[in-house]
Design a protein around this motif. Structure first.
Motif, PDB file in Angstrom:
ATOM      1  N   MET A 193      17.764  36.573   7.962  1.00  0.00           N
ATOM      2  CA  MET A 193      16.357  36.395   8.255  1.00  0.00           C
ATOM      3  C   MET A 193      15.678  35.728   7.053  1.00  0.00           C
ATOM      4  O   MET A 193      15.889  36.109   5.920  1.00  0.00           O
ATOM      5  N   THR A 194      14.848  34.754   7.315  1.00  0.00           N
ATOM      6  CA  THR A 194      14.139  34.036   6.266  1.00  0.00           C
ATOM      7  C   THR A 194      12.802  34.710   6.003  1.00  0.00           C
ATOM      8  O   THR A 194      12.065  35.028   6.935  1.00  0.00           O
ATOM      9  N   GLU A 195      12.499  34.927   4.700  1.00  0.00           N
ATOM     10  CA  GLU A 195      11.214  35.533   4.354  1.00  0.00           C
ATOM     11  C   GLU A 195      10.096  34.519   4.523  1.00  0.00           C
ATOM     12  O   GLU A 195      10.256  33.346   4.201  1.00  0.00           O
ATOM     13  N   LYS A 196       8.974  34.989   5.019  1.00  0.00           N
ATOM     14  CA  LYS A 196       7.809  34.129   5.192  1.00  0.00           C
ATOM     15  C   LYS A 196       7.166  33.879   3.823  1.00  0.00           C
ATOM     16  O   LYS A 196       6.977  34.805   3.037  1.00  0.00           O
ATOM     17  N   VAL A 197       6.848  32.611   3.554  1.00  0.00           N
ATOM     18  CA  VAL A 197       6.198  32.251   2.298  1.00  0.00           C
ATOM     19  C   VAL A 197       4.768  32.772   2.325  1.00  0.00           C
ATOM     20  O   VAL A 197       4.054  32.600   3.311  1.00  0.00           O
ATOM     21  N   GLN A 198       4.378  33.420   1.235  1.00  0.00           N
ATOM     22  CA  GLN A 198       3.029  33.967   1.153  1.00  0.00           C
ATOM     23  C   GLN A 198       2.335  33.427  -0.090  1.00  0.00           C
ATOM     24  O   GLN A 198       2.954  32.808  -0.944  1.00  0.00           O
ATOM     25  N   GLY A 199       1.059  33.703  -0.186  1.00  0.00           N
ATOM     26  CA  GLY A 199       0.290  33.281  -1.349  1.00  0.00           C
ATOM     27  C   GLY A 199       0.014  31.784  -1.336  1.00  0.00           C
ATOM     28  O   GLY A 199       0.084  31.131  -0.285  1.00  0.00           O
ATOM     29  N   PRO A 200      -0.291  31.231  -2.505  1.00  0.00           N
ATOM     30  CA  PRO A 200      -0.663  29.818  -2.582  1.00  0.00           C
ATOM     31  C   PRO A 200       0.376  28.868  -1.989  1.00  0.00           C
ATOM     32  O   PRO A 200       0.027  27.869  -1.374  1.00  0.00           O
ATOM     33  N   ALA A 201       1.660  29.190  -2.149  1.00  0.00           N
ATOM     34  CA  ALA A 201       2.712  28.307  -1.645  1.00  0.00           C
ATOM     35  C   ALA A 201       2.689  28.169  -0.123  1.00  0.00           C
ATOM     36  O   ALA A 201       3.227  27.206   0.421  1.00  0.00           O
ATOM     37  N   SER A 202       2.053  29.097   0.564  1.00  0.00           N
ATOM     38  CA  SER A 202       1.987  29.009   2.027  1.00  0.00           C
ATOM     39  C   SER A 202       1.180  27.792   2.479  1.00  0.00           C
ATOM     40  O   SER A 202       1.320  27.335   3.609  1.00  0.00           O
ATOM     41  N   TYR A 203       0.359  27.241   1.598  1.00  0.00           N
ATOM     42  CA  TYR A 203      -0.435  26.056   1.916  1.00  0.00           C
ATOM     43  C   TYR A 203       0.353  24.755   1.749  1.00  0.00           C
ATOM     44  O   TYR A 203      -0.080  23.705   2.210  1.00  0.00           O
ATOM     45  N   PHE A 204       1.474  24.788   1.046  1.00  0.00           N
ATOM     46  CA  PHE A 204       2.152  23.563   0.654  1.00  0.00           C
ATOM     47  C   PHE A 204       2.553  22.644   1.812  1.00  0.00           C
ATOM     48  O   PHE A 204       2.315  21.441   1.741  1.00  0.00           O
ATOM     49  N   PRO A 205       3.144  23.148   2.898  1.00  0.00           N
ATOM     50  CA  PRO A 205       3.498  22.231   3.991  1.00  0.00           C
ATOM     51  C   PRO A 205       2.284  21.489   4.572  1.00  0.00           C
ATOM     52  O   PRO A 205       2.353  20.280   4.823  1.00  0.00           O
ATOM     53  N   SER A 206       1.176  22.195   4.761  1.00  0.00           N
ATOM     54  CA  SER A 206      -0.004  21.528   5.314  1.00  0.00           C
ATOM     55  C   SER A 206      -0.612  20.558   4.306  1.00  0.00           C
ATOM     56  O   SER A 206      -1.171  19.528   4.688  1.00  0.00           O
ATOM     57  N   MET A 207      -0.480  20.854   3.015  1.00  0.00           N
ATOM     58  CA  MET A 207      -1.001  19.950   1.990  1.00  0.00           C
ATOM     59  C   MET A 207      -0.198  18.650   1.972  1.00  0.00           C
ATOM     60  O   MET A 207      -0.769  17.567   1.888  1.00  0.00           O
ATOM     61  N   ASN A 225      -7.698  25.074  -4.614  1.00  0.00           N
ATOM     62  CA  ASN A 225      -7.621  26.397  -5.228  1.00  0.00           C
ATOM     63  C   ASN A 225      -6.189  26.928  -5.213  1.00  0.00           C
ATOM     64  O   ASN A 225      -5.703  27.459  -6.224  1.00  0.00           O
ATOM     65  N   ALA A 226      -5.511  26.797  -4.090  1.00  0.00           N
ATOM     66  CA  ALA A 226      -4.128  27.271  -3.975  1.00  0.00           C
ATOM     67  C   ALA A 226      -3.210  26.506  -4.924  1.00  0.00           C
ATOM     68  O   ALA A 226      -2.356  27.101  -5.588  1.00  0.00           O
ATOM     69  N   LEU A 227      -3.385  25.205  -4.989  1.00  0.00           N
ATOM     70  CA  LEU A 227      -2.546  24.382  -5.857  1.00  0.00           C
ATOM     71  C   LEU A 227      -2.727  24.753  -7.325  1.00  0.00           C
ATOM     72  O   LEU A 227      -1.755  24.967  -8.051  1.00  0.00           O
ATOM     73  N   VAL A 228      -3.964  24.870  -7.761  1.00  0.00           N
ATOM     74  CA  VAL A 228      -4.245  25.217  -9.152  1.00  0.00           C
ATOM     75  C   VAL A 228      -3.725  26.620  -9.461  1.00  0.00           C
ATOM     76  O   VAL A 228      -3.083  26.835 -10.497  1.00  0.00           O
TER      77      VAL A 228
END
Length: 74
Positions: free
Chosen positions: A1-15, A61-64
């Protein structure tokens, strides 16, 4: 099972999709800015990304947050 990415990194694909640049390149923008202005605080970096690179507040904000935390961890 793959863990779901959380926190700021969760924005990376959409960015990557929205701005058309790899996340590593976006992270390097922040690092380069910090090298040019070592005293730049989180909010100043977020404002810079919004103004100069057209990022939305949440993405900037997430990136920084991610870059600052990663760099602090060494």
């Amino acid at each position: 099972m793959t863990e779901k990415v959380q926190g700021p990194a969760s924005y990376f694909p959409s960015m990557e999709k929205k701005y058309g640049r790899p996340i590593g390149e976006l992270q390097q923008l922040v690092r380069d800015r910090r090298a040019a202005e070592p005293d730049a605080k989180h909010t100043a970096l977020v404002s810079w990304l919004k103004t100069e690179h057209g990022m939305g507040h949440g993405h900037a904000n997430a990136l920084v947050a991610y870059v600052l935390a990663e760099d602090a961890a060494g």
